[in-house]
Design a protein around this motif. Structure first.
Motif, PDB file in Angstrom:
ATOM      1  N   TYR A   1      -7.107   6.595  -0.980  1.00  0.00           N
ATOM      2  CA  TYR A   1      -7.233   7.147  -2.330  1.00  0.00           C
ATOM      3  C   TYR A   1      -8.022   6.217  -3.234  1.00  0.00           C
ATOM      4  CZ  TYR A   1      -3.015   4.353  -2.410  1.00  0.00           C
ATOM      5  OH  TYR A   1      -2.125   3.353  -2.222  1.00  0.00           O
ATOM      6  N   VAL A   2      -7.974   4.922  -2.942  1.00  0.00           N
ATOM      7  CA  VAL A   2      -8.767   4.002  -3.756  1.00  0.00           C
ATOM      8  C   VAL A   2     -10.253   4.236  -3.518  1.00  0.00           C
ATOM      9  CG1 VAL A   2      -9.380   1.593  -4.065  1.00  0.00           C
ATOM     10  CG2 VAL A   2      -6.993   2.240  -3.930  1.00  0.00           C
TER      11      VAL A   2
ATOM     12  N   ALA B   1      -4.414  -6.490  -0.627  1.00  0.00           N
ATOM     13  CA  ALA B   1      -4.275  -6.004   0.750  1.00  0.00           C
ATOM     14  C   ALA B   1      -5.140  -6.821   1.697  1.00  0.00           C
ATOM     15  CB  ALA B   1      -4.663  -4.527   0.816  1.00  0.00           C
ATOM     16  N   LEU B   2      -6.375  -7.075   1.269  1.00  0.00           N
ATOM     17  CA  LEU B   2      -7.309  -7.822   2.099  1.00  0.00           C
ATOM     18  C   LEU B   2      -6.822  -9.240   2.352  1.00  0.00           C
ATOM     19  CD1 LEU B   2      -9.947  -7.076   3.360  1.00  0.00           C
ATOM     20  CD2 LEU B   2     -11.127  -8.029   1.408  1.00  0.00           C
TER      21      LEU B   2
ATOM     22  N   PHE C   1     -12.649  -4.909   8.801  1.00  0.00           N
ATOM     23  CA  PHE C   1     -11.415  -5.443   8.228  1.00  0.00           C
ATOM     24  C   PHE C   1     -11.268  -5.019   6.773  1.00  0.00           C
ATOM     25  CE2 PHE C   1      -8.183  -8.653   7.632  1.00  0.00           C
ATOM     26  CZ  PHE C   1      -7.604  -8.650   8.879  1.00  0.00           C
TER      27      PHE C   1
ATOM     28  N   ASN D   1      -3.911  -9.273   4.756  1.00  0.00           N
ATOM     29  CA  ASN D   1      -4.414  -8.951   6.095  1.00  0.00           C
ATOM     30  C   ASN D   1      -5.136 -10.132   6.713  1.00  0.00           C
ATOM     31  OD1 ASN D   1      -3.548  -6.414   6.739  1.00  0.00           O
ATOM     32  ND2 ASN D   1      -5.216  -5.378   5.695  1.00  0.00           N
TER      33      ASN D   1
ATOM     34  N   SER E   1      -8.571  -2.282   5.039  1.00  0.00           N
ATOM     35  CA  SER E   1      -7.603  -2.720   4.034  1.00  0.00           C
ATOM     36  C   SER E   1      -7.619  -1.861   2.779  1.00  0.00           C
ATOM     37  CB  SER E   1      -7.862  -4.176   3.635  1.00  0.00           C
ATOM     38  OG  SER E   1      -7.750  -5.016   4.743  1.00  0.00           O
TER      39      SER E   1
ATOM     40  N   ILE F   1     -11.768   0.436 -11.867  1.00  0.00           N
ATOM     41  CA  ILE F   1     -12.285  -0.711 -11.120  1.00  0.00           C
ATOM     42  C   ILE F   1     -11.257  -1.833 -10.998  1.00  0.00           C
ATOM     43  CG2 ILE F   1     -14.074  -2.485 -11.051  1.00  0.00           C
ATOM     44  CD1 ILE F   1     -15.356   0.089 -10.627  1.00  0.00           C
TER      45      ILE F   1
ATOM     46  N   ILE G   1       0.836  -1.201   0.000  1.00  0.00           N
ATOM     47  CA  ILE G   1       0.000   0.000   0.000  1.00  0.00           C
ATOM     48  C   ILE G   1       0.874   1.255   0.000  1.00  0.00           C
ATOM     49  CG2 ILE G   1      -1.621   1.325   1.415  1.00  0.00           C
ATOM     50  CD1 ILE G   1      -3.130  -1.110   1.920  1.00  0.00           C
TER      51      ILE G   1
ATOM     52  N   CYS H   1      -7.828  -0.915  -8.973  1.00  0.00           N
ATOM     53  CA  CYS H   1      -8.191  -0.644  -7.575  1.00  0.00           C
ATOM     54  C   CYS H   1      -8.680  -1.917  -6.906  1.00  0.00           C
ATOM     55  CB  CYS H   1      -9.284   0.415  -7.494  1.00  0.00           C
ATOM     56  SG  CYS H   1      -8.721   2.065  -7.889  1.00  0.00           S
TER      57      CYS H   1
ATOM     58  N   VAL I   1      -3.039   2.440 -10.397  1.00  0.00           N
ATOM     59  CA  VAL I   1      -4.080   3.200  -9.701  1.00  0.00           C
ATOM     60  C   VAL I   1      -3.915   4.685  -9.994  1.00  0.00           C
ATOM     61  CG1 VAL I   1      -5.059   3.751  -7.449  1.00  0.00           C
ATOM     62  CG2 VAL I   1      -4.308   1.449  -7.921  1.00  0.00           C
TER      63      VAL I   1
ATOM     64  N   LEU J   1      -5.726  -4.158  -6.069  1.00  0.00           N
ATOM     65  CA  LEU J   1      -4.984  -3.647  -4.909  1.00  0.00           C
ATOM     66  C   LEU J   1      -5.722  -3.986  -3.617  1.00  0.00           C
ATOM     67  CD1 LEU J   1      -2.584  -1.959  -3.904  1.00  0.00           C
ATOM     68  CD2 LEU J   1      -4.016   0.049  -4.098  1.00  0.00           C
ATOM     69  N   CYS J   2      -7.037  -3.753  -3.622  1.00  0.00           N
ATOM     70  CA  CYS J   2      -7.815  -4.046  -2.416  1.00  0.00           C
ATOM     71  C   CYS J   2      -7.797  -5.531  -2.101  1.00  0.00           C
ATOM     72  CB  CYS J   2      -9.258  -3.585  -2.588  1.00  0.00           C
ATOM     73  SG  CYS J   2      -9.426  -1.824  -2.715  1.00  0.00           S
TER      74      CYS J   2
END
Lengths: 325, 333
Positions: B155-156, A303-304, B147, A307, B151, A293, A252, A296, A277, A299-300
């Motif tokens: 900016y996203v 990250a998710l 959660f 995590n 995450s 879309i 990130i 992004c 992005v 990336l999400c």
């Protein structure tokens, strides 16, 4: 992995645990707890798929990293094509395939995340163990420094340190200039070790008064041996969790830097999730939704997933932690 | 207690001085002010550059950093008494620094306070809501939702919201639902509360999402901790109503660690603000900083960094003191 034994134990039920001769080792119990965390299991599978796709990039990508598509629409440049058969996720401002570029950029982002995590963990474990075991001045100083550093707004601290590091010649000789990936990894390691060090320090302080450490000391074990043989294996849980959060932080963080135009150089044939992005920014007002879309979303998801894996590891390695479910 | 507070206060002064000095050195090394000045003013002659260096105390060499910092510090304090008039002016267009920074700060504070109040309030409520039925569907959905929200980088979510509420909305319904940039539409004169609030909806939402996620998780963990403690059983056995047990004993005690977290978290909120402001072209501190940083505008960067350092150190102090004050068990001597 020994899924058979754990299956047997699951069938026997928890009540039978300890009564039958087939008890689970701590590692097996950890694996079992990890497998019970649904989010972590799904994330692990997803991550594995993504890693495979990235590793097999020569086969999974459809176009080169900076290759423009010319075939889709004859007679004019193929920029900003919506998703279609020739380009599954559409094309960007100069007609490059977004799908292929996502794979290349995920490769760079994963490399940054992984190496940052490895180096930060090495430094953080060393500093944290020494600070926790010795205490005293060094410990105080480290806590003060990390307090201030961690309290600083991330982007401000990152940009200041980045510009400062880029001027130091002995740094740039080794890791390249500000736009290189090695430089970015170094930058994130400078920030990343602190979180790890604090966790390891806390864990060491909690453990060092325990009887088994005293026993080891009585047997004449050196500090180094106590740390590497007794303290670290017993704090592997927090270390692993810190490792995953460093991976997310770096991915990130890189995306943040790139989004504001301070990341790896876009012109040099490299790309990263952050750069994609950042490209999306230009597509928003014109309504090129596929530019926004897909990168992004990726990336999400990354990250998710990391995590969730960290969360699963926390559950797995901390038997005292009882979750409601 | 008084001694503890005084000692911490005394410690804060050298901390601020040391940190601002380090920041000073880092900025001077990193942005190279005189080079940046020449970049912004390509037609400046030797005399002008020398003048700029003199005004900003940019002495050469290693000793120049100490001398320069001292000069800057004196200048800075002198400026505090005349509204920043004696501070060096910005490199582009020789504008006064303080009025612009004041304007940016007011905008940022408005955004930050709105987002923090909203975020902490909703986050705490969600945390309580989840912790009261641990293991239930609502607990796991709050937990997972927090959660996911945590995450997603700001900016996203900002870019996605812009796409949805401005671009796609106007494509589907003709008009964008919410504006995506600035405090007012271009050309707006004077004060208009409704218009201002409309412009703040999306930025506040983006910053607040992160705050909600963090606080929902903290509150849930903290409340679960309290609910499992012995004095809860005592409170129940006294026979007072469940409502009073929860509100009077459980929630109040679980808010203690949150106060400390809120104070430490100020850096995170400022960080989220900076990113969000940039995406929404909101003229706040983040925009101020990034523009100044891009230009290498030394006279603008230093006061900004002082504000940040002050905020960080003061809120750390508040965290320390509130910790000792709210929880008598931890009164460090």
């Amino acid at each position: 992995m020994t899924t058979e034994t754990s299956n047997v134990a699951v069938e026997n039920g928890i009540a039978a645990e300890g009564l039958t001769s087939k008890t689970l080792s701590p590692a097996q119990m950890a694996v079992k707890r990890y497998l019970q965390h649904k989010g972590a299991v799904i994330s692990t599978v997803l991550m594995a798929i993504m890693v495979i796709i990235v590793v097999l990039a020569p086969f999974t990508t459809r176009y080169g990293i900076n290759e423009s598509i010319f075939e889709a629409v004859k007679g004019r440049p193929n920029s900003y094509l919506p998703p279609r058969a020739e380009a599954w996720f559409g094309t960007d401002s100069i007609g490059r395939d977004v799908y292929s570029r996502m794979i290349y950029s995920l490769r760079v982002s994963l490399i940054i995340g992984l190496f940052t995590a490895i180096f930060s963990t090495l430094v953080g474990v060393a500093v944290g163990a020494v600070a926790g075991l010795r205490g005293g001045r060094f410990d105080d100083l480290m806590m003060r420094v990390t307090d201030i550093f961690l309290a600083f707004p991330f982007l401000v601290a990152l940009l200041i340190v980045r510009s400062f590091l880029g001027e130091l010649e002995f740094v740039t000789v080794v890791v390249g200039d500000r736009s290189s990936i090695r430089f970015i990894i170094l930058l994130f390691v400078i920030f990343g070790w602190m979180g790890v060090a604090r966790l390891v320090r806390g864990s060491v302080i909690a453990l060092k008064e325990r009887e088994f450490i005293e026993a080891a000391r009585a047997l004449g074990a050196s500090d180094f041996r106590i740390v590497t043989r007794h303290l670290l294996p017993n704090s592997i849980g927090p270390i692993l969790v810190a490792l995953t959060s460093t991976v997310v932080g770096a991915i990130i963080g890189e995306a943040t830097l790139s989004f504001f135009g301070f990341g790896p150089d876009a012109g040099s044939g490299k790309t990263s999730l952050g750069l994609l992005v950042a490209d999306a920014k230009g597509g928003v007002s014109a309504g090129y939704w596929w530019l926004v879309i897909f990168p992004c979303g990726l990336l999400c998801i990354v990250a998710l997933c990391v995590n969730f894996i960290g969360d699963g590891l926390r559950d797995a390695t901390d038997p005292r932690l009882e979750r409601g479910n | 207690m008084l001694r503890f507070v005084l000692r911490r206060l005394l410690w804060a002064v050298p901390t601020i001085l040391i940190v601002t000095f380090l920041v000073y050195v880092a900025i001077r090394l990193g942005t190279n002010p005189s080079e940046a000045y020449q970049r912004s003013n390509p037609r400046a002659n030797e005399e002008k550059i020398r003048q700029y260096e003199e005004i900003n105390n940019l002495f050469p060499g290693v000793s120049g950093y100490f001398k320069g910092y001292w000069g800057w510090l004196r200048n800075f304090f002198a400026g505090l008494f005349n509204g920043g008039e004696s501070w060096p002016r910005s490199i582009k267009g020789r504008r006064e620094v303080w009025p612009e920074m004041k304007y940016a700060m007011a905008n940022s504070l408005r955004l930050g306070i709105a987002a923090s109040v909203l975020g902490i309030f909703i986050g705490v409520l969600l945390g309580i809501f989840a912790a009261l039925r641990p293991g239930s569907l609502r607990d796991s959905s709050v937990n997972t939702g927090a959660f996911v929200a945590f995450s997603i980088p700001p900016y996203v979510s900002a870019v996605l919201l812009q796409l949805l509420f401005a671009v796609m909305w106007s494509r589907w319904y003709g008009d964008p639902l919410l504006p995506t940039s600035g405090v007012y539409p271009p050309g707006q004169q004077g004060f208009d509360l409704l218009l201002m609030m409309k412009h703040m909806v999306l930025p506040v939402f983006v910053v607040a999402i992160q705050i909600i996620a963090v606080y929902a998780r903290y509150m849930r963990a903290s409340l679960l901790d309290v609910l499992n403690s012995d004095f809860m059983r005592t409170a129940r056995s006294k026979g007072i109503s469940e409502r009073r047990v929860l509100v009077g004993h459980a929630v109040r005690n679980s808010l203690i660690p949150l106060v400390t977290i809120a104070a430490i978290d100020i850096g995170g909120i400022i960080g989220g603000l900076i990113i969000t402001e940039r995406v929404f072209s909101y003229p706040g501190m983040g925009d101020f900083f990034l523009t100044a940083f891009d230009n290498g505008d030394f006279p603008q960067l230093m006061p900004f960094m002082v504000i940040i350092v002050l905020a960080v150190v003061i809120f750390n102090l508040i965290a320390d003191i509130s910790y000792a004050w709210l929880d008598p068990r931890i009164r460090v001597g």
